[in-house]
Enzyme design. Structure first.
Site, PDB file in Angstrom:
ATOM      1  N   LYS A 249      39.699  29.171  41.131  1.00 47.49           N
ATOM      2  CA  LYS A 249      39.278  30.517  41.508  1.00 47.49           C
ATOM      3  C   LYS A 249      37.844  30.491  42.025  1.00 47.49           C
ATOM      4  CE  LYS A 249      42.914  33.001  40.278  1.00 47.49           C
ATOM      5  NZ  LYS A 249      42.827  33.972  39.185  1.00 47.49           N
ATOM      6  N   ASP A 344      45.801  28.966  38.919  1.00 48.62           N
ATOM      7  CA  ASP A 344      44.910  27.936  38.385  1.00 48.62           C
ATOM      8  C   ASP A 344      45.283  27.583  36.948  1.00 48.62           C
ATOM      9  OD1 ASP A 344      44.106  30.422  37.451  1.00 48.62           O
ATOM     10  OD2 ASP A 344      41.978  29.905  37.347  1.00 48.62           O
ATOM     11  N   ASP A 383      42.120  32.790  22.332  1.00 45.70           N
ATOM     12  CA  ASP A 383      42.325  33.583  23.538  1.00 45.70           C
ATOM     13  C   ASP A 383      43.773  34.059  23.642  1.00 45.70           C
ATOM     14  OD1 ASP A 383      41.173  34.418  26.211  1.00 45.70           O
ATOM     15  OD2 ASP A 383      42.823  33.170  26.921  1.00 45.70           O
ATOM     16  N   ASN A 384      43.947  35.367  23.771  1.00 44.61           N
ATOM     17  CA  ASN A 384      45.271  35.955  24.015  1.00 44.61           C
ATOM     18  C   ASN A 384      46.366  35.415  23.085  1.00 44.61           C
ATOM     19  OD1 ASN A 384      44.607  37.749  26.095  1.00 44.61           O
ATOM     20  ND2 ASN A 384      44.738  36.136  27.632  1.00 44.61           N
ATOM     21  N   GLU A 412      41.741  37.370  19.701  1.00 40.58           N
ATOM     22  CA  GLU A 412      41.345  38.130  20.895  1.00 40.58           C
ATOM     23  C   GLU A 412      42.615  38.691  21.517  1.00 40.58           C
ATOM     24  OE1 GLU A 412      40.544  38.595  25.306  1.00 40.58           O
ATOM     25  OE2 GLU A 412      41.849  37.128  24.342  1.00 40.58           O
ATOM     26  N   LYS A 523      32.465  34.486  34.567  1.00 42.04           N
ATOM     27  CA  LYS A 523      33.622  33.604  34.415  1.00 42.04           C
ATOM     28  C   LYS A 523      33.806  32.703  35.629  1.00 42.04           C
ATOM     29  CE  LYS A 523      36.737  36.749  33.586  1.00 42.04           C
ATOM     30  NZ  LYS A 523      38.084  37.298  33.299  1.00 42.04           N
ATOM     31  N   TYR A 524      33.179  33.072  36.751  1.00 38.43           N
ATOM     32  CA  TYR A 524      33.418  32.326  37.990  1.00 38.43           C
ATOM     33  C   TYR A 524      32.144  31.796  38.632  1.00 38.43           C
ATOM     34  CZ  TYR A 524      37.579  35.101  37.228  1.00 38.43           C
ATOM     35  OH  TYR A 524      38.677  35.691  36.644  1.00 38.43           O
TER      36      TYR A 524
END
Length: 656
Positions: A249, A344, A383-384, A412, A523-524
């Protein structure tokens, strides 16, 4: 025929077992889903247990809580056959309790005998009954003389001695317990304190270097004093692993990366390694170990993000192709949330086609947690987790805890309420919440009332994060500095656990309409900040973290109580700890655009004071101490000067 019926009657199936449970034990609390899951306790903290305990007839009954070491804690009768006890669990790890109920033989005798004496009736037979009860007892260790004296008093018809308060206490502890009935054992998980009381600071290690350079673990070591100065005790990193290049990304989540784009740390895995490796530009595992040790020396624990997201370049794809989902044409399956595709990232396979668990993969993830525990990390933000199977997490958490009971797992999961709560039941110590989307006074009162009074209070520990790299709250988009100050104070004072993502202290609010996301998301891309930028709210953060550290009332968020403030823009609440006699009140202006002049009520009733009474109070912010006379008072809060007030109460009898 008659013989057959007589044989059946003589057999009396179940009679003995059923008759043994003469006392009814019902509505035990906490007991999560009938004992399927463990309630959560904190080592050394009071833990309240209640149950209905009763039986037939007019006899008296008694109850106690039995702990794993065989000791018992007496329960106090409330109303309507409800009983309560407060116990303290020691030792981090699995525990349990059971409820005991029995006919109180001596208590019944004493009650009835006292009534007969008061009515002028002869109690000679009752003295014989007392003698029988006492002679049938086995003397408690070291108390043979005391019991012998009681028998002598019964023979002498000494009712005054037998009905004294001292003897009532002695017999309550040592007297006969008829028809003893024991409930099923109820599981409890006992955490260390940091699972229930913590302050998290989140940063991207790769952004901690000087302008124009990728940060390293050594750069993070250089920021530890900054984090501790703000008063945090957990330093949390998003994934620190190698990042894939396939379908990487670009900035602002663009599908095409430009030359030099560093990619999302959540696309984990490259030829340099996977989730048990560190990104080469951050340093080595030895460098990470030094960081963990340096943080520990400053009172900080490192928390790592465990994100089960593999990039198409993850080394496991070649080594373990059966650990990944495949499409019917045999190609690997990318992560999707239709119509969105996250190319990704590819999907792990948790179950085989026949419905059996993909056990080698489950064990590998279990070993991943143990790997990082071996490097000094015992706090994990997952995460998730709601997008992975519940049994997967339940097994992993339980198995990791067998080796490391002090491990803390933060869920999370910004998801539906029942999913969020199920994750807490199966073992997650802390849970992300809906705090970032609660904005009005009624929103807060309703949500906090749910979290602190409903059954979820026994297993779901909220962590109020003000923001995350994924969530730039709508409230802060146009609230300015006052809104950031307000949200900091609310998060840190309404919950035992709270946290913020770096940038919040500088009131970063630039967003990508229409979503609650950051523009130029970290994040990017790398993001370099001036840690002394003007307009920051670091003083507010230091203040509230100091208040949390210095006041025992701030630890257990279940003590939260809301009070009347006659303005819908002002949230007024208290945090009271009776055990330490520590009492705090908060007024928070939740409107960042306009001041409020309002009336409020001092909760005199909490301290047994009349409405016209007086109580000592200290302004925690400024330090001055004075007296509030009477229940009704007024206050003005200005969002531009200070949108909150914090008061420490000193009731008659003193306070800490």
């Amino acid at each position: 025929m008659a013989a057959r019926h007589k044989a059946r009657a003589d057999a009396a199936p179940g009679l003995t077992d059923l008759a043994a449970s003469r006392v009814a034990i019902e509505a035990v609390d906490p007991r999560i889903d009938g004992g399927r899951f463990a309630a959560k306790a904190v080592e050394g903290w009071p833990f309240t247990i209640t149950a209905d305990v009763f039986g037939d007839g007019h006899e008296m009954y008694a109850a106690a809580v039995e702990l794993p070491d065989g000791t018992t804690a007496p329960m106090t009768k409330l109303v309507n056959d409800r009983w309560q006890a407060e116990v303290v669990f020691t030792g981090n790890g699995p525990s349990r309790y059971a409820i005991l109920g029995w006919r109180d033989v001596w208590g019944t005798w004493a009650r009835d005998t006292r009534k007969k004496i008061e009515a002028g009736q002869d109690v000679g037979v009752e003295m014989l009954e007392a003698q029988q009860i006492l002679e049938g007892m086995k003397a408690p260790r070291g108390m043979a003389k005391e019991l012998k004296a009681l028998v002598k008093a019964a023979r002498a018809h000494d009712a005054d001695t037998l009905l004294s308060d001292d003897i009532a206490s002695f017999m309550a502890q040592h007297g006969p317990r008829a028809n003893m009935t024991r409930s099923a054992e109820i599981p409890v998980w006992v955490d260390r304190e940091r699972a229930a009381f913590s302050a998290w600071y989140e940063l991207f290690p790769r952004s901690q270097g000087p302008e124009g350079r990728h940060g390293t673990f050594d750069d993070v070591i250089g920021k530890l004093d900054y984090v501790t100065d703000l008063g945090f005790d957990v330093l949390y990193f998003p994934p620190i692993h190698p990042i894939g290049t396939t379908n990487r990304k670009g900035k602002n989540n663009s599908l095409k990366a430009e030359p030099g784009d560093i990619g999302s740390p959540y696309a984990i895995g490259s030829p340099e390694g996977g989730m048990d490796a560190v990104h080469p530009e951050l340093g080595t595992l030895d460098d990470f170990d030094r960081l963990v040790e340096a943080a520990r020396g400053k009172g900080l624990e490192i928390a790592l993000d465990i994100a089960l997201n593999a990039s198409p370049d993850h080394p496991w794809i070649e080594k373990h192709p059966d650990w990944f989902e495949r499409r019917p044409d045999g190609t690997i399956k990318f992560a999707e949330n239709p119509p969105k595709k996250y190319e990704d990232i590819v999907n792990f396979k948790y179950y085989n086609a026949d419905g059996t668990p993909n056990a080698p993969f489950w064990k590998a993830i279990r070993d991943l947690f143990l790997f990082w525990i071996g490097h000094g990390v015992t706090i994990f933000r997952v995460d998730n987790p709601h997008t992975k199977p519940f049994p997967f997490w339940e097994w992993i958490i339980a198995d990791v805890r067998r080796t490391c009971p002090e491990a803390i797992f933060l869920s999370e999961a910004f998801t539906r309420p029942k999913l969020m709560k199920r994750l807490a039941k199966i073992g997650f110590n802390q849970s992300y919440t809906y705090y970032t989307w609660r904005n009005t006074k009624q929103d807060f009162i309703e949500y906090l009332t749910e979290l602190t009074t409903e059954e979820c209070r026994h297993y779901m520990r909220p962590n109020f994060f003000t923001n995350t790299p994924d969530i730039n709250p709508y409230f802060n988009h146009d609230s300015g500095r006052p809104g950031f100050r307000t949200r900091t104070i609310l998060a840190a004072s309404l919950s035992g656990n709270w946290g913020l993502y770096q940038g919040f202290e500088f009131c970063e609010a630039d967003w990508l309409p229409p979503k609650d996301e950051y523009r130029d998301s970290e994040k990017y891309e790398l993001k370099h900040r001036d840690l002394d930028a003007p307009g920051n709210i670091k003083d507010d953060i230091r203040l509230i973290n100091r208040v949390r550290r210095e006041n025992p009332a701030m630890k257990d968020f279940l003590n939260l109580r809301f009070y009347p403030a006659h303005d819908d823009r002002v949230l007024y609440y208290g945090r009271f700890d009776e055990r330490h006699r520590n009492y705090l009140l908060f007024h928070v202006l939740i409107d960042p655009h306009g001041g409020a002049e309002f009336d409020f009520e001092v909760p005199m009733w909490e301290f047994g004071l009349p409405d016209e009474g007086s109580i000592e109070v200290q302004d925690v912010i400024h330090g001055n101490r004075f007296t509030w006379h009477g229940k009704h008072h007024g206050l003005t809060l200005d969002p531009q000067s200070r949108p909150y007030a914090i008061w420490k109460i000193f009731p008659p009898g003193g306070a800490t």
